[in-house]
Scaffold this motif. Structure first.
Motif, PDB file in Angstrom:
ATOM      1  N   GLY A  59      20.355  -1.942 -15.171  1.00  0.00           N
ATOM      2  CA  GLY A  59      19.552  -2.789 -14.082  1.00  0.00           C
ATOM      3  C   GLY A  59      18.367  -3.317 -14.475  1.00  0.00           C
ATOM      4  N   TRP A  60      17.536  -3.777 -13.630  1.00  0.00           N
ATOM      5  CA  TRP A  60      16.185  -4.634 -13.714  1.00  0.00           C
ATOM      6  C   TRP A  60      15.003  -3.601 -13.765  1.00  0.00           C
ATOM      7  CZ3 TRP A  60      11.497  -5.508 -11.461  1.00  0.00           C
ATOM      8  CH2 TRP A  60      10.831  -6.748 -12.035  1.00  0.00           C
ATOM      9  N   GLU A  61      14.391  -3.460 -15.140  1.00  0.00           N
ATOM     10  CA  GLU A  61      13.144  -2.638 -15.280  1.00  0.00           C
ATOM     11  C   GLU A  61      11.864  -3.394 -15.676  1.00  0.00           C
ATOM     12  OE1 GLU A  61      16.770  -0.539 -15.163  1.00  0.00           O
ATOM     13  OE2 GLU A  61      15.799  -1.276 -16.951  1.00  0.00           O
ATOM     14  N   VAL A  91      20.707   0.915  -5.737  1.00  0.00           N
ATOM     15  CA  VAL A  91      21.389   0.998  -4.257  1.00  0.00           C
ATOM     16  C   VAL A  91      20.982  -0.647  -3.598  1.00  0.00           C
ATOM     17  CG1 VAL A  91      22.261   2.168  -2.307  1.00  0.00           C
ATOM     18  CG2 VAL A  91      21.800   3.377  -4.090  1.00  0.00           C
ATOM     19  N   THR A  92      19.758  -0.413  -3.173  1.00  0.00           N
ATOM     20  CA  THR A  92      19.220  -1.530  -2.405  1.00  0.00           C
ATOM     21  C   THR A  92      18.921  -2.630  -3.061  1.00  0.00           C
ATOM     22  OG1 THR A  92      16.838  -0.976  -2.510  1.00  0.00           O
ATOM     23  CG2 THR A  92      18.192   0.195  -0.935  1.00  0.00           C
ATOM     24  N   GLU A  93      18.675  -2.646  -4.374  1.00  0.00           N
ATOM     25  CA  GLU A  93      18.352  -3.968  -5.235  1.00  0.00           C
ATOM     26  C   GLU A  93      17.018  -4.306  -4.959  1.00  0.00           C
ATOM     27  OE1 GLU A  93      21.074  -7.034  -4.901  1.00  0.00           O
ATOM     28  OE2 GLU A  93      22.836  -5.699  -5.877  1.00  0.00           O
ATOM     29  N   LYS A  94      16.211  -3.582  -3.887  1.00  0.00           N
ATOM     30  CA  LYS A  94      14.972  -3.938  -3.868  1.00  0.00           C
ATOM     31  C   LYS A  94      13.856  -3.536  -4.757  1.00  0.00           C
ATOM     32  CE  LYS A  94      15.331  -4.511   1.453  1.00  0.00           C
ATOM     33  NZ  LYS A  94      14.753  -3.801   2.535  1.00  0.00           N
ATOM     34  N   GLU A 107       9.956  12.268 -12.030  1.00  0.00           N
ATOM     35  CA  GLU A 107       9.874  10.967 -11.404  1.00  0.00           C
ATOM     36  C   GLU A 107       9.736  11.029  -9.993  1.00  0.00           C
ATOM     37  OE1 GLU A 107      13.915   9.525 -11.644  1.00  0.00           O
ATOM     38  OE2 GLU A 107      13.215   7.438 -11.129  1.00  0.00           O
ATOM     39  N   LYS A 108       8.993   9.833  -9.645  1.00  0.00           N
ATOM     40  CA  LYS A 108       8.826   9.516  -8.175  1.00  0.00           C
ATOM     41  C   LYS A 108       8.707   8.246  -7.933  1.00  0.00           C
ATOM     42  CE  LYS A 108       6.674  13.955  -6.990  1.00  0.00           C
ATOM     43  NZ  LYS A 108       5.288  14.951  -6.440  1.00  0.00           N
ATOM     44  N   VAL A 109       9.208   7.617  -6.611  1.00  0.00           N
ATOM     45  CA  VAL A 109       8.979   6.324  -6.223  1.00  0.00           C
ATOM     46  C   VAL A 109       7.430   6.252  -5.358  1.00  0.00           C
ATOM     47  CG1 VAL A 109       9.659   4.475  -4.690  1.00  0.00           C
ATOM     48  CG2 VAL A 109      11.172   5.760  -5.961  1.00  0.00           C
ATOM     49  N   VAL A 110       6.805   5.473  -6.054  1.00  0.00           N
ATOM     50  CA  VAL A 110       5.337   5.298  -5.571  1.00  0.00           C
ATOM     51  C   VAL A 110       5.360   4.657  -4.202  1.00  0.00           C
ATOM     52  CG1 VAL A 110       3.008   4.722  -5.636  1.00  0.00           C
ATOM     53  CG2 VAL A 110       4.205   5.778  -7.571  1.00  0.00           C
ATOM     54  N   SER A 111       6.020   3.216  -4.045  1.00  0.00           N
ATOM     55  CA  SER A 111       6.090   2.554  -2.865  1.00  0.00           C
ATOM     56  C   SER A 111       7.096   1.311  -3.323  1.00  0.00           C
ATOM     57  CB  SER A 111       4.587   1.814  -2.527  1.00  0.00           C
ATOM     58  OG  SER A 111       4.163   0.968  -3.565  1.00  0.00           O
ATOM     59  N   PRO A 112       7.400   0.347  -2.248  1.00  0.00           N
ATOM     60  CA  PRO A 112       7.979  -0.904  -2.720  1.00  0.00           C
ATOM     61  C   PRO A 112       6.690  -1.482  -3.690  1.00  0.00           C
ATOM     62  CG  PRO A 112       7.919  -0.665  -0.296  1.00  0.00           C
ATOM     63  CD  PRO A 112       7.012   0.493  -0.994  1.00  0.00           C
ATOM     64  N   ARG A 113       7.158  -2.614  -4.481  1.00  0.00           N
ATOM     65  CA  ARG A 113       6.670  -3.242  -5.479  1.00  0.00           C
ATOM     66  C   ARG A 113       5.260  -3.970  -4.704  1.00  0.00           C
ATOM     67  NH1 ARG A 113       8.224  -7.704  -9.767  1.00  0.00           N
ATOM     68  NH2 ARG A 113       6.190  -8.351 -10.195  1.00  0.00           N
TER      69      ARG A 113
END
Length: 291
Positions: A56-58, A78-81, A96-102
Motif C-alpha cells: 500500500g501507500w506509506e 480497508v478504508t483507504e483513508k 503500533e497505534k493509530v494516532v489520528s487521521p492525517r
C-alpha cells in the motif's frame, strides 16, 4: 504529477489500535533499534517489509531524538483513508497505534520538543503532544507541505505549488530571538520543477530535497546541497542511481542519530497506490560531499 499532501484536519486525539499487512493480532514481536530490522549498507532497502513498507501507500517516517518513537503516514488498507501512525518502544518492545487521521507531514525538531506539521505544530508535554498550534502570520498565506528545522531554529520548507511544476523552497531564521520573514533559497536549490519536501541538517551543513531538473533519472529525484566554507549553498548534487531511479523518489531525511537516510519511492503506477519507505546508510552523504 500527484502532489503528496492532504488537508490538515482534526486534532491529534484518541489512540486506537490499527491493523497493517499482518493485522495487529498477527504483528510479529519487534525488539531492538529500528523495529529490530537489519541495517542496510550503501544500497537502499525497503524499511520493515510487511510491517511498515507494504503493498500500500506509506510515507514520511520520522523518529524522536531518543529513537523510541517512529511516526509515519499510511493509507488504511480497508478504508483507504490516510492515517497518522506511531510505533512506540516500551521495555524494548515496539507497539503500533493509530494516532489520528492525517494532520500534515510530520517532522520532529532536533530537541524533540516540537512536532512540525507544515504551518502548524505541536509541543511535547508531560502527557504527550499538545493540540495543534499555528506558526503565526508570517506563514499563514503559504501552503506548506513539509517544514523541517535545524538545531538553532532555522526553518526550511516548501509549498504545494501547481501542476505546472512551480514551488519554492524557503527558509526562516531566528534572529535575536525573533522569527524573520520567509525568504527563498538561492537558485542552487530553486531550479527546475517540483522542488519540495526539504530536510535541513541539524547543524545546517546541508539541505536535501527532491525535484525535477535536467540530467535527472526521471520522475522526481533527491538532491543535496552542501554549505560552503563561505556560508553559501553549493551546487545541487543528484544523490545518484542507488537512491534515484526512473520512479518518484522524495521526502528524504536523516535519523536523529545520524546513521541512516530515509526516503520514499513509488513502487506502483502513476496513481501512487504503492509507495514504500526506504533506508540507506547515511555514509552515502559523505561520498557526495565536495572534497
Amino acid at each position: 504529477m500527484k502532489r503528496v499532501y492532504a488537508p490538515m484536519v482534526l486534532l491529534l486525539s484518541m489512540l486506537m489500535v490499527s491493523g497493517n499487512s499482518y493485522g495487529q493480532d498477527a504483528l510479529p514481536v519487534l525488539e531492538g533499534p529500528y523495529l529490530g530490522q537489519k541495517p542496510p549498507g550503501l544500497i537502499p532497502e525497503a524499511f520493515a517489509p510487511g510491517i511498515i513498507s507494504t503493498k500500500g501507500w506509506e510515507y514520511g517516517v520520522v523518529f524522536t531524538p531518543n529513537m523510541k518513537e517512529i511516526y509515519y503516514i499510511r493509507a488504511n488498507a480497508v478504508t483507504e483513508k490516510q492515517e497518522f501512525v506511531v510505533f512506540q518502544n516500551k521495555q524494548n518492545r515496539w507497539h503500533e497505534k493509530v494516532v489520528s487521521p492525517r494532520v500534515g507531514q510530520p517532522f520532529i525538531a532536533p530537541d524533540g520538543k516540537t512536532m512540525h506539521l507544515g504551518k502548524r505544530y505541536m509541543e511535547r508535554t508531560d502527557t504527550g503532544w499538545s493540540e495543534r498550534k499555528n506558526l503565526g502570520a508570517l506563514f499563514e498565506d503559504l501552503r506548506i507541505m513539509r517544514l523541517t528545522a535545524s538545531s538553532t531554529g532555522t526553518y526550511v520548507f516548501d509549498e504545494v505549488g501547481s501542476e505546472e511544476g512551480d514551488g519554492i523552497i524557503r527558509y526562516s531564521r531566528l534572529v535575536d530571538g525573533k522569527r524573520e520573514a520567509p525568504k527563498p533559497l538561492p537558485k542552487e536549490i530553486n531550479t527546475g520543477k517540483y522542488n519540495a519536501h526539504p530536510f535541513i541538517a541539524p547543524d545546517e551543513s546541508y539541505i536535501i530535497w527532491d525535484g525535477r531538473r535536467e540530467g535527472g533519472f526521471g520522475g522526481s529525484d533527491i538532491y543535496i546541497s552542501f554549505r560552503t566554507k563561505e556560508g553559501s549553498w553549493g551546487a545541487a548534487v543528484n544523490m545518484g542511481d542507488k537512491i534515484n531511479t526512473g520512479a518518484w523518489e522524495a521526502a528524504a531525511s536523516v535519523t536523529p542519530d545520524g546513521k541512516y537516510l530515509f526516503f520514499n519511492r513509488n513502487m506502483g503506477s502513476d496513481n501512487y497506490e504503492n509507495v514504500d519507505i526506504f533506508w540507506v546508510d547515511a555514509q552515502i552523504i559523505e561520498t557526495l560531499r565536495p572534497k
